[in-house]
Design a protein around this motif. Structure first.
Motif, PDB file in Angstrom:
ATOM      1  N   LEU A 132      -9.583  -9.607   0.297  1.00  0.00           N
ATOM      2  CA  LEU A 132      -8.713 -11.090   0.041  1.00  0.00           C
ATOM      3  C   LEU A 132      -7.656 -10.806  -0.944  1.00  0.00           C
ATOM      4  N   LEU A 133      -8.741 -10.745  -1.876  1.00  0.00           N
ATOM      5  CA  LEU A 133      -7.810  -9.639  -2.928  1.00  0.00           C
ATOM      6  C   LEU A 133      -6.722  -9.616  -2.672  1.00  0.00           C
ATOM      7  N   GLY A 134      -6.971  -8.213  -1.141  1.00  0.00           N
ATOM      8  CA  GLY A 134      -5.811  -7.311  -1.398  1.00  0.00           C
ATOM      9  C   GLY A 134      -4.140  -8.142  -0.530  1.00  0.00           C
ATOM     10  N   ILE A 135      -5.023  -8.801   0.044  1.00  0.00           N
ATOM     11  CA  ILE A 135      -3.889  -9.756   0.839  1.00  0.00           C
ATOM     12  C   ILE A 135      -3.661 -10.346  -0.033  1.00  0.00           C
ATOM     13  N   VAL A 136      -4.103 -11.945  -0.694  1.00  0.00           N
ATOM     14  CA  VAL A 136      -3.293 -12.317  -1.903  1.00  0.00           C
ATOM     15  C   VAL A 136      -2.429 -11.790  -3.044  1.00  0.00           C
ATOM     16  N   PHE A 137      -3.000 -10.869  -3.139  1.00  0.00           N
ATOM     17  CA  PHE A 137      -1.998  -9.995  -3.671  1.00  0.00           C
ATOM     18  C   PHE A 137      -0.618  -9.346  -3.081  1.00  0.00           C
ATOM     19  N   THR A 138      -0.726  -8.835  -2.139  1.00  0.00           N
ATOM     20  CA  THR A 138       0.394  -8.624  -0.982  1.00  0.00           C
ATOM     21  C   THR A 138       1.214  -9.552  -0.373  1.00  0.00           C
ATOM     22  N   ILE A 139       0.687 -11.227  -0.192  1.00  0.00           N
ATOM     23  CA  ILE A 139       1.233 -12.185   0.234  1.00  0.00           C
ATOM     24  C   ILE A 139       1.496 -12.318  -1.475  1.00  0.00           C
ATOM     25  N   ILE A 140       2.412 -12.350  -2.616  1.00  0.00           N
ATOM     26  CA  ILE A 140       2.033 -12.688  -3.935  1.00  0.00           C
ATOM     27  C   ILE A 140       3.403 -11.548  -4.016  1.00  0.00           C
ATOM     28  N   SER A 141       3.100 -10.726  -3.776  1.00  0.00           N
ATOM     29  CA  SER A 141       4.481  -9.074  -4.068  1.00  0.00           C
ATOM     30  C   SER A 141       5.237  -9.763  -3.263  1.00  0.00           C
ATOM     31  N   ILE A 142       5.411  -9.706  -2.146  1.00  0.00           N
ATOM     32  CA  ILE A 142       5.987 -10.093  -1.145  1.00  0.00           C
ATOM     33  C   ILE A 142       6.971 -11.122  -1.845  1.00  0.00           C
ATOM     34  N   ALA A 143       6.199 -12.484  -2.422  1.00  0.00           N
ATOM     35  CA  ALA A 143       6.621 -13.625  -2.473  1.00  0.00           C
ATOM     36  C   ALA A 143       7.210 -14.157  -3.793  1.00  0.00           C
TER      37      ALA A 143
END
Length: 201
Positions: free
Chosen positions: A16-27
């Motif tokens: 879940l952390l990885g998913i949140v981090f990826t979303i934040i990085s892209i957005a």
């Protein structure tokens, strides 16, 4: 018979952390734009700093050049968050893309000087023995990306310095992604073409 794939529950928080981090990085550019425009960036910075710091802690024992680059980028992002809040200079958050490109340039360049180009290493994970042509190609491709990170980083720096939020968001949140996508697509087509040509010899 088991009808469901077993997934280790203890890995769920990290996933879940990885998913949140990826979303934040892209957005990230859109988040910063929204935060500054609607004056809620203080709260977003705290959230971003928290996610990035936890991500940094979780990846501190992961080896590899790209993992190291990721940790340096995360450390830089966390420092930007702290400085932005402490000195009340929220516009410092605009420099995160510059840090990412600078770190990637350093990593790619260092790998070339160490005669272990990043892309060559990645290619050898798939094929342990590379032909002389493949070795030369992956080295030149690593050099190409190093040059791209310099150019992309300088443009990101310019968009941050002129302090035009719309221009900064447009380039770092859209144009740079399009450029990377075009390069990836063109390189993939070129690689397939060259591989067929080389295999036919």
């Amino acid at each position: 018979m088991k009808f469901f794939i077993e997934f280790p529950i203890h890995n769920m928080p990290r996933l879940l952390l990885g998913i949140v981090f990826t979303i934040i990085s892209i957005a990230y550019p859109v988040l910063i734009y929204t935060g500054l425009k609607y004056q809620v960036l203080n709260y977003l910075i705290v959230f971003i700093a928290f996610v990035f710091f936890i991500r940094f802690i979780c990846t501190r024992k992961v080896n590899g050049m790209m993992s190291t680059a990721g940790r340096y980028s995360l450390a830089g992002a966390c420092l930007l968050c702290v400085f932005s809040l402490v000195f009340k200079k929220l516009e410092l958050m605009l420099f995160y893309p510059v840090i990412v490109n600078a770190v990637l340039f350093i990593v790619f360049t260092a790998s070339i000087l160490a005669k272990r180009p990043v892309i060559t290493v990645f290619a050898m994970l798939k094929e342990k023995e590379l032909s002389p042509f493949a070795l030369s190609y992956t080295r030149r491709l690593t050099i190409f990306w190093a040059v791209f990170f310099v150019i992309n980083g300088l443009i990101a720096l310019y968009t941050a310095i002129i302090n035009d939020l719309k221009v900064w968001t447009l380039y770092n949140g859209f144009i740079s992604y399009i450029l990377i996508g075009i390069i990836f697509t063109a390189e993939f087509i070129l690689r397939v073409f060259l591989k067929k040509k080389y295999d036919n010899k």
